[in-house]
Design an enzyme around this catalytic site. Structure first.
Site, PDB file in Angstrom:
ATOM      1  N   ASP A   1       1.054  -1.268  -0.306  1.00  0.00           N
ATOM      2  CA  ASP A   1       0.145  -0.668  -0.548  1.00  0.00           C
ATOM      3  C   ASP A   1       0.569   1.232   0.137  1.00  0.00           C
ATOM      4  O   ASP A   1       0.287   1.860   0.318  1.00  0.00           O
ATOM      5  CB  ASP A   1      -1.336  -0.280   1.121  1.00  0.00           C
TER       6      ASP A   1
ATOM      7  N   GLU B   1      10.582  -3.911  12.216  1.00  0.00           N
ATOM      8  CA  GLU B   1      12.016  -3.535  10.727  1.00  0.00           C
ATOM      9  C   GLU B   1      13.656  -3.317  11.998  1.00  0.00           C
ATOM     10  O   GLU B   1      14.364  -3.514  11.700  1.00  0.00           O
ATOM     11  CB  GLU B   1      11.530  -1.761  11.475  1.00  0.00           C
TER      12      GLU B   1
HETATM   13  C1  UGA Z   1       3.193  -0.676   9.373  1.00  0.00           C
HETATM   14  C2  UGA Z   1       4.414  -0.873   9.022  1.00  0.00           C
HETATM   15  O1  UGA Z   1       5.018  -0.330   7.522  1.00  0.00           O
HETATM   16  C3  UGA Z   1       4.540  -2.428   8.112  1.00  0.00           C
HETATM   17  O2  UGA Z   1       5.467  -2.736   7.874  1.00  0.00           O
HETATM   18  C4  UGA Z   1       4.558  -3.045   9.073  1.00  0.00           C
HETATM   19  O3  UGA Z   1       4.304  -4.149   9.176  1.00  0.00           O
HETATM   20  C5  UGA Z   1       3.180  -3.075  10.009  1.00  0.00           C
HETATM   21  O4  UGA Z   1       3.189  -0.641  10.599  1.00  0.00           O
HETATM   22  C6  UGA Z   1       3.441  -3.366  11.158  1.00  0.00           C
HETATM   23  O5  UGA Z   1       3.465  -2.359  12.384  1.00  0.00           O
HETATM   24  O6  UGA Z   1       2.051  -4.056  11.748  1.00  0.00           O
HETATM   25  P1  UGA Z   1       1.000  -0.653   8.722  1.00  0.00           P
HETATM   26  O7  UGA Z   1       0.253   0.116   7.068  1.00  0.00           O
HETATM   27  O8  UGA Z   1       0.113   0.005   9.900  1.00  0.00           O
HETATM   28  O9  UGA Z   1       2.474  -0.591   8.424  1.00  0.00           O
HETATM   29  O10 UGA Z   1       0.468  -2.187   7.922  1.00  0.00           O
HETATM   30  P2  UGA Z   1      -0.345  -2.826   7.056  1.00  0.00           P
HETATM   31  O11 UGA Z   1       0.059  -1.786   5.598  1.00  0.00           O
HETATM   32  O12 UGA Z   1      -1.629  -2.912   7.516  1.00  0.00           O
HETATM   33  O13 UGA Z   1       0.505  -4.021   7.144  1.00  0.00           O
HETATM   34  C7  UGA Z   1       1.956  -4.045   6.402  1.00  0.00           C
HETATM   35  C8  UGA Z   1       1.596  -4.961   5.471  1.00  0.00           C
HETATM   36  O14 UGA Z   1       1.204  -6.278   5.831  1.00  0.00           O
HETATM   37  C9  UGA Z   1       1.325  -5.008   3.411  1.00  0.00           C
HETATM   38  O15 UGA Z   1       1.584  -5.239   2.613  1.00  0.00           O
HETATM   39  C10 UGA Z   1       0.163  -5.576   4.174  1.00  0.00           C
HETATM   40  O16 UGA Z   1      -0.447  -6.242   3.158  1.00  0.00           O
HETATM   41  C11 UGA Z   1       0.430  -7.243   5.094  1.00  0.00           C
HETATM   42  N1  UGA Z   1      -0.542  -7.324   6.035  1.00  0.00           N
HETATM   43  C12 UGA Z   1      -1.186  -6.881   6.678  1.00  0.00           C
HETATM   44  C13 UGA Z   1      -0.402  -8.467   5.800  1.00  0.00           C
HETATM   45  O17 UGA Z   1       0.239  -9.452   5.182  1.00  0.00           O
HETATM   46  N2  UGA Z   1      -1.565  -9.819   6.514  1.00  0.00           N
HETATM   47  C14 UGA Z   1      -2.295  -8.515   7.168  1.00  0.00           C
HETATM   48  O18 UGA Z   1      -3.653  -8.976   8.119  1.00  0.00           O
HETATM   49  C15 UGA Z   1      -2.419  -7.340   7.489  1.00  0.00           C
HETATM   50 MN    MN Z   2       0.520   0.059   5.095  1.00  0.00          MN
END
Ligand code: UGA
Ligand code: MN
Length: 478
Positions: free
Chosen positions: A334, A417
């Site tokens: 995203d 990270e």
């Molecule tokens: C932020 C950070 O940018 C992420 O790299 C980090 O993993 C996350 O916080 C965290 O600390 O949990 P954020 O925008 O809050 O990211 O989270 P998402 O964009 O919803 O998810 C990060 C990535 O993991 C995305 O590529 C999403 O597709 C993936 N994701 C999310 C999964 O594979 N499974 C899930 O249940 C949710």
């Molecule tokens: Mn995100």
């Protein structure tokens, strides 16, 4: 307008009628003269009004007033630097200024030229393309990349550039068109120049380099791609949700501008989704689509979940088996990425870092650089982290990773990270390469897409035998 003409017609009819009944008397002729003047005045005013209306309409059709139009130009040093990273920009710039380039051979920077000659000489053994390369190394001809010399491009492009030779198993779109391949070849050609400039500016963005770069965007020599640039491995976690295909499409087309890249798309699921595979095929970036479900204990928790961690660790495992060189980068599906960051990260020898926009209340998360040195981190949430950086703000050399067999990402929300970077120890601060114009530029953003409610079920009786039966199958429902 129509209304005005009708009005005038009626008016002149009355005037004629009036003059007819007036006969030849003086009073009658005065009256008719007065009426004529009145008629002409009316016509004059009406015409003026029509012109004014037409003029206003014309103005309203203009997209911008002249002063509001901003033309493409490069001013700040960081912009020039990023402009050079971008192979597509190079091509675009050439197509707009190739007339000058053909007649005035000028090189970008001395060191760039020297390096290129060295590279091309090495490649002189590579068949017919090698001959071309050899020739250009002796009499370093400088021609615009986009100059109308398609045969030259095709000849060395075909022999030298094995598009996407990034090892491992990979799939590409079956519908790839020849025009796409040509673009990739040209892009790679440009990369040779970007490579050299990247190395220079990534380490020390000196004013001298900047000045030379400024000149470089006006006239561009031809650089022959003798070898491919180091491969990039982009690890993208993804998961099933209504926005999934849209996010992957947007990111995929960004990655399509980058050569020698393998996109590792890893879904937090037990099975792959044909809709995702179809989307990846359509985009046409070399990819590997895998699954890596989040462990059940984290899925069940009411607290913050370690999102994308099992996916990223699966990506690391893949690299340990299939990659030997190049650089890995965790690109969430995203976020927003300027393609110049990819050209910069290719040449990282250990770990590279740079700012990420739209992170926490500070609006940006970034290493703090003072007198060219990394002295700390700026982020709205430090949380006791040694490396308070965002996932989009660092990349790691594959060799460096493989020298650390235990490095991986912890299932620790908020500390993914930090945990991963710590697991790369020993990692000295001086080993961290500072990209994006020594962290003075923002080339990646932590954008977040608005969540959409799952699409409601389609009424199959009502919409039987319509297109809706087809598009309904393209909707990702949780
Ligand atoms: C932020 C950070 O940018 C992420 O790299 C980090 O993993 C996350 O916080 C965290 O600390 O949990 P954020 O925008 O809050 O990211 O989270 P998402 O964009 O919803 O998810 C990060 C990535 O993991 C995305 O590529 C999403 O597709 C993936 N994701 C999310 C999964 O594979 N499974 C899930 O249940 C949710
Ligand atoms: Mn995100």
């Amino acid at each position: 307008m129509k209304f005005n003409y009708i009005g005038l017609g009626t008016h002149s009819g009355i005037v004629n009628g009036g003059s007819g009944s007036g006969g030849s008397s003086t009073i009658g002729s005065k009256m008719s003269l007065g009426k004529s003047i009145k008629m002409y005045l009316t016509i004059f005013i009406a015409t003026t009004c029509i012109y004014m209306v037409l003029y206003q309409y014309h103005i309203s059709r203009e997209p911008f007033a002249a002063g509001e139009v901003v033309k493409h130009q490069e001013k700040s040093s960081s912009y020039i630097a990023s402009y050079l990273w971008s192979p597509i920009s190079l091509l675009l710039a050439n197509s707009s200024s190739n007339n000058n380039n053909n007649s005035t051979p000028t090189t970008t920077t001395t060191s760039t030229t020297a390096t290129t000659i060295r590279t091309t000489t090495t490649a002189a053994t590579v068949g017919s393309a090698g001959e071309k390369v050899g020739a250009s190394s002796t009499s370093l001809q400088t021609v615009s990349l986009a100059a109308p010399k398609p045969t030259l491009h095709t000849s060395y492009g075909t022999a030298l550039l094995r598009s996407g030779s990034v090892g491992g198993h990979r799939k590409t779109a079956t519908t790839k068109q020849s025009i796409t391949r040509t673009a990739t070849k040209l892009t790679t050609t440009a990369t040779t120049m970007a490579k050299t400039s990247a190395k220079q500016s990534a380490q020390t963005a000196t004013p001298a380099t900047t000045a030379l770069s400024e000149h470089a965007h006006k006239t561009r020599p031809t650089f022959v791609a003798a070898s491919e640039p180091p491969p990039l491995y982009i690890i993208t976690p993804t998961y099933r949700r209504p926005e999934q295909l849209a996010e992957l499409t947007r990111l995929g087309y960004t990655l399509k501008h980058v050569v020698n890249l393998l996109w590792l798309v890893i879904e937090d699921a037990n099975h792959t989704n044909p809709l995702v595979a179809h989307t990846l095929d359509r985009i046409g970036v070399p990819y590997e689509y895998m699954v890596a479900p989040m462990p059940e204990k984290y899925k069940q928790t009411k607290r913050a979940k370690p999102r994308g961690v099992s996916n990223r660790n699966r990506g690391l495992e893949y690299l340990r088996h299939h990659a030997n060189e190049g650089v890995l980068y965790f690109a969430d599906d995203d976020n927003t990425y300027d393609i110049s960051i990819f050209e910069q990260m290719r040449y990282i020898s250990k770990v590279g870092m740079w700012p990420v926009g739209l992170v926490t209340k500070t609006g940006v998360s970034s290493p703090i650089i003072q007198e060219g040195k990394l002295v700390g981190y700026y982020d709205g949430w430090i949380g006791g982290r040694k490396y308070p950086v965002d996932m989009a703000g660092f990349a790691v050399s594959v060799k460096f990773l493989k020298e650390r067999p235990n490095a991986q990402m912890p299932f620790k929300p908020g500390y993914e990270e930090d945990g991963f970077l710590r697991s790369l120890a020993p990692l000295d601060n001086t080993d961290i390469e500072l990209l994006a114009d020594e962290c003075r530029d923002i080339l990646t953003w932590h954008t977040q897409t608005k969540k959409n409610a799952p699409a409601q079920a389609l009424n199959r009786t009502r919409y039987k035998n319509t297109n809706l039966e087809h598009i309904d199958k393209l909707l990702v429902r949780p």
